[in-house]
Design an enzyme around this catalytic site. Sequence first.
Site, PDB file in Angstrom:
ATOM      1  N   PRO A 126       0.868  -1.112   0.160  1.00 50.31           N
ATOM      2  CA  PRO A 126       0.208   0.015   0.002  1.00 50.31           C
ATOM      3  C   PRO A 126       1.055   1.398  -0.094  1.00 50.31           C
ATOM      4  CG  PRO A 126      -0.970  -1.576   1.654  1.00 50.31           C
ATOM      5  CD  PRO A 126       0.518  -2.115   1.035  1.00 50.31           C
ATOM      6  N   CYS A 127       0.493   2.122  -0.774  1.00 52.39           N
ATOM      7  CA  CYS A 127       1.406   3.257  -1.068  1.00 52.39           C
ATOM      8  C   CYS A 127       1.252   4.542  -0.112  1.00 52.39           C
ATOM      9  CB  CYS A 127       1.301   3.858  -2.481  1.00 52.39           C
ATOM     10  SG  CYS A 127      -0.364   4.347  -3.117  1.00 52.39           S
ATOM     11  N   GLN A 128       0.002   4.719   0.584  1.00 50.05           N
ATOM     12  CA  GLN A 128      -0.509   5.920   1.269  1.00 50.05           C
ATOM     13  C   GLN A 128       0.878   6.393   1.995  1.00 50.05           C
ATOM     14  OE1 GLN A 128      -2.126   2.994   1.077  1.00 50.05           O
ATOM     15  NE2 GLN A 128      -4.529   3.585   0.785  1.00 50.05           N
ATOM     16  N   TYR A 130       4.066   6.173   1.605  1.00 46.21           N
ATOM     17  CA  TYR A 130       4.700   6.921   0.641  1.00 46.21           C
ATOM     18  C   TYR A 130       4.352   7.986  -0.245  1.00 46.21           C
ATOM     19  CZ  TYR A 130       6.794   2.139   1.551  1.00 46.21           C
ATOM     20  OH  TYR A 130       7.157   0.870   2.136  1.00 46.21           O
ATOM     21  N   SER A 131       3.099   8.199  -0.060  1.00 47.04           N
ATOM     22  CA  SER A 131       2.588   9.352  -0.753  1.00 47.04           C
ATOM     23  C   SER A 131       2.811  10.617  -0.436  1.00 47.04           C
ATOM     24  CB  SER A 131       0.936   9.163  -0.817  1.00 47.04           C
ATOM     25  OG  SER A 131       0.307  10.053  -1.317  1.00 47.04           O
TER      26      SER A 131
END
Length: 420
Positions: A126-128, A130-131
């Site tokens: 899940p990229c949240q 790193y967003s």
Amino acid sequence: MNFLDLFAGAGGLSEGFLRAGFQPIAHIERDAYACKTLETRSIYYYLKRNNALHFYRNYQSTYNSPAIEREQRRTELLEAVPVNQLEPIMNIEISENTLPLIFQRIDERLVHLPDNQIDVIIGGPPCQAYSLVGRARDENSMEDDPRNYLYKLYVRFLTRYQPKAFVFENVPGILTAFKGTLFKNLQAYMKRVGYNIEARQLNAKDFGILQNRKRIIIVGWRKDLEFRYPEIPVQDTDHIVNDLLIDLPPISSGIAHRGIGYRLPNSLLLKNMKIRDDDDIVTHHIARSHTQRDLDIYKVVVEKWNEEEMRIKYTDLPKKLITHQNLTSFLDRFKVIAGNEKYSHTIVAHISKDGHHYIHPDIKQNRSITVREAARIQSFPDNYFFEGPRTANFVQIGNAVPPLMAEKLAFWFKIQLDEL
């Protein structure tokens, strides 16, 4: 050849590998709705192979039907497929606590393979965390978010199964998280367990997709193998985003398309992008309801873009329409899809919160885009059926790798692995 799908989501990345002829060892995903979507997609492929897609169409056509009817059709759908023909889907969160169980289930699958070997591992945590947007909104810049370290769990699969190659996908913000130290550590972990790796920023628009979507794609291969990073020719387009949406029936705010038919015949663009087949039907085409104030804002935003190709900041709206107290950040919160350009701006999971950042370019419709329109911009085919409520559908689409991009990467992998 086969693949293991980690952090699978709704299956955008795996769809590409399936199209390239890879067989799944398992899909692992913690979200129940996404797992149900994966199951439905598995059913689609089985029925297509066995010339029995009428079961699938019957189920699709109940999208707007009462829940009891939809459940009845789903029961009929499941009964049409032998259980052992469904792709293995694990609805489980990948964590230190669950790894032993996950490894056990994968090992049980590998026993039945000739060489007990996984060819490719794909996925992206899940990229949240790193967003850039996520870090900007969090008071601690997401530094306390445990998802920052999910890459270590990904590496545990590399260590145990030593696949020939892998794909690790994430947002560009992963490069700058913790001032770049996280990405350096990630690369070091992957190299330490026996892989050569290369990371590049790729853009979906270079793969024939009508969306400006930048992502970091790390490709790794075992150090004992001759392999190289995918070199896929840039594919430009002569089309505009409106060409992607024009055949869908026009609807207004709060309205659902009750039929299953299209507004216009199939087009060469939709065929070439593998979005629409001649026997497809329309699903997931329901417009959100919007307040009158939002509809008034939408009109201003769309008119300004369609007439002058100008983006409006929130503070530029007529004063009577400005109600938010935050007048210093996220001023592009109302944004129209640029229907007259070659590429849309990036579809992200935040579309599940509201549609203000994804306003339909047709001012007569005056609404945000539907699930089906978002799916098309991501290059999902119309026969891809998303399970769960609309909010869950938007999350699945926004988090996905565009299938057309994934397919081109997968065919490169196939060519390289065939030569080994």
